[in-house]
Scaffold this motif. Structure first.
Motif, mmCIF file in Angstrom:
data_model
loop_
_atom_site.group_PDB
_atom_site.id
_atom_site.type_symbol
_atom_site.label_atom_id
_atom_site.label_comp_id
_atom_site.label_asym_id
_atom_site.label_seq_id
_atom_site.Cartn_x
_atom_site.Cartn_y
_atom_site.Cartn_z
ATOM 1 N N LEU A 1 0.806 -1.221 0.000
ATOM 2 C CA LEU A 1 0.000 0.000 0.000
ATOM 3 C C LEU A 1 0.838 1.269 0.000
ATOM 4 C CD1 LEU A 1 -2.786 -0.965 2.580
ATOM 5 C CD2 LEU A 1 -3.042 -0.732 0.096
ATOM 6 N N GLN B 1 3.502 2.816 -6.132
ATOM 7 C CA GLN B 1 2.081 2.520 -6.244
ATOM 8 C C GLN B 1 1.217 3.385 -5.322
ATOM 9 O OE1 GLN B 1 0.927 0.266 -8.779
ATOM 10 N NE2 GLN B 1 2.997 0.974 -9.212
ATOM 11 N N ARG C 1 -2.097 4.929 -7.266
ATOM 12 C CA ARG C 1 -3.489 4.752 -6.858
ATOM 13 C C ARG C 1 -4.200 6.091 -6.708
ATOM 14 N NH1 ARG C 1 -1.222 0.891 -3.727
ATOM 15 N NH2 ARG C 1 -1.237 2.244 -1.919
ATOM 16 N N HIS D 1 -5.100 7.351 -10.187
ATOM 17 C CA HIS D 1 -6.236 6.609 -10.731
ATOM 18 C C HIS D 1 -7.538 7.046 -10.062
ATOM 19 C CE1 HIS D 1 -3.547 3.034 -12.173
ATOM 20 N NE2 HIS D 1 -3.423 4.113 -12.924
ATOM 21 N N PHE D 2 -7.486 7.282 -8.770
ATOM 22 C CA PHE D 2 -8.687 7.711 -8.047
ATOM 23 C C PHE D 2 -9.201 9.042 -8.593
ATOM 24 C CE2 PHE D 2 -10.724 10.191 -4.692
ATOM 25 C CZ PHE D 2 -11.678 9.311 -4.230
ATOM 26 N N HIS E 1 -1.720 13.133 0.801
ATOM 27 C CA HIS E 1 -1.388 12.261 -0.319
ATOM 28 C C HIS E 1 0.121 12.117 -0.516
ATOM 29 C CE1 HIS E 1 -5.436 11.561 -1.708
ATOM 30 N NE2 HIS E 1 -5.691 12.853 -1.688
ATOM 31 N N PRO F 1 -6.749 2.982 1.387
ATOM 32 C CA PRO F 1 -6.054 2.328 0.269
ATOM 33 C C PRO F 1 -6.615 2.697 -1.092
ATOM 34 C CG PRO F 1 -7.512 0.768 1.363
ATOM 35 C CD PRO F 1 -7.526 2.021 2.196
ATOM 36 N N ASP F 2 -7.815 3.272 -1.154
ATOM 37 C CA ASP F 2 -8.407 3.613 -2.448
ATOM 38 C C ASP F 2 -7.752 4.829 -3.083
ATOM 39 O OD1 ASP F 2 -10.238 1.492 -2.360
ATOM 40 O OD2 ASP F 2 -11.661 2.681 -1.202
ATOM 41 N N ASP F 3 -7.565 5.886 -2.296
ATOM 42 C CA ASP F 3 -6.981 7.114 -2.862
ATOM 43 C C ASP F 3 -5.607 7.432 -2.292
ATOM 44 O OD1 ASP F 3 -7.532 7.983 -0.307
ATOM 45 O OD2 ASP F 3 -8.741 9.702 -0.906
ATOM 46 N N SER F 4 -5.034 6.489 -1.526
ATOM 47 C CA SER F 4 -3.711 6.683 -0.914
ATOM 48 C C SER F 4 -3.649 7.962 -0.086
ATOM 49 C CB SER F 4 -2.609 6.689 -1.978
ATOM 50 O OG SER F 4 -2.407 5.403 -2.512
#
Length: 279
Positions: free
Chosen positions: A57, A67, A71, A74-75, A196, A234-237
């Motif tokens: 993560l 990563q 992430r 991508h979010f 972030h 974990p979705d948007d870091s």
């Protein structure tokens, strides 16, 4: 800050659940990678997330890209370029946030020994909600930085209206890759984007921002702050840190904390929002 609870939790996990893994040298490599990226936060994260999953993560690099940042990109590709998108569908809090930011900014701008009003930098600006409502009414010019090109285009072509003429530069960079011009800004505003960045990259970015300030310039960091420890999405870091953890990261720089203030008007059911002024 008392780290004993986190240390004990980590030691307990190490013995109870990761015995076989931690006998293998690779576990120490993973541990050291996480500690390098999250030198203040990592013990709190290890309280709740197994070592291998936490590495994936936070610190895993695939094809040269961390990563943790992939992430987030991508979010935000699926976030609309609207005020609702910028506020995470909590548009009703926008006016409260803006008014709190305006009042906090007044403490540090204008007058002897305070920051000037020539130019401000809006970091993680999105479509320019803070620039339009907080910075442009005060500063002659503003510069804006965000990793999402579509947000910047929408800001320039639609959202800012005639005020777009007073935006000198749009920087399409993630903050871990941004080096602002030296000694250019009276105020650097960093809102809802420090979460972030890894601890390491946040520290390095703040250090670069200090070099970008004019005489009496100020950095204002505004973000969600956890009630305790850290919370990783974990979705948007995004990593929501307790304010003491943020202060510990700041202490690794040469910046001085000159004021902290909690944003008023945020419902108790929401994560607290704090403002920190640095110079």
């Amino acid at each position: 800050m008392d780290y004993m609870g986190a240390h004990n939790a980590f030691k307990s996990r190490w013995k109870a659940t990761d015995v076989d893994l931690c006998r293998h040298s690779m576990s120490f490599v993973l541990h050291n990678c996480i500690r390098n990226d999250f030198f203040v936060s990592y013990l709190f994260l290890l309280e709740k997330i197994p070592l291998v999953k936490l590495y994936a993560l936070t610190s895993e690099v695939i094809d040269g890209e961390k990563q943790f940042y992939v992430r987030a990109q991508h979010f935000y590709q699926n976030v609309p370029a609207t005020e609702e998108g910028m506020m995470g569908d909590f548009l009703e809090l926008s006016e409260v946030d803006i008014e709190g930011s305006r009042e906090f900014l007044k403490k540090f701008v204008g007058g002897p020994g305070k920051a000037g009003t020539a130019c401000a930098l809006d970091c993680g600006c999105g479509i320019g909600r803070v620039s339009k409502n907080v910075l442009l009414p005060v500063f002659e010019t503003v510069e804006m930085a965000d990793m999402m090109e579509n947000f910047l285009i929408h800001a320039h072509e639609h959202y800012l209206g005639d005020d777009a003429d007073r935006v000198e530069t749009y920087y399409c960079y993630s903050l871990q890759d941004l080096t602002p011009p030296v000694k250019k800004y009276d105020v650097i505003w960093i809102q809802w984007v420090a979460c972030h960045l890894t601890d390491k990259d946040l520290s390095l970015f703040l250090t670069r921002c200090k070099a970008s300030l004019k005489l009496n310039g100020v950095i204002i960091l505004k973000d969600n702050m956890a009630r305790e420890g850290c919370r990783l999405d974990p979705d948007d870091s995004s990593l929501i840190r307790h304010i003491d953890i943020v202060k510990s990261i700041i202490c690794k720089t040469d910046l001085e904390i000159i004021c902290t203030q909690k944003q008023e008007g945020i419902p108790e059911s929401f994560v607290p929002v704090w403002m920190i002024a640095l110079k």
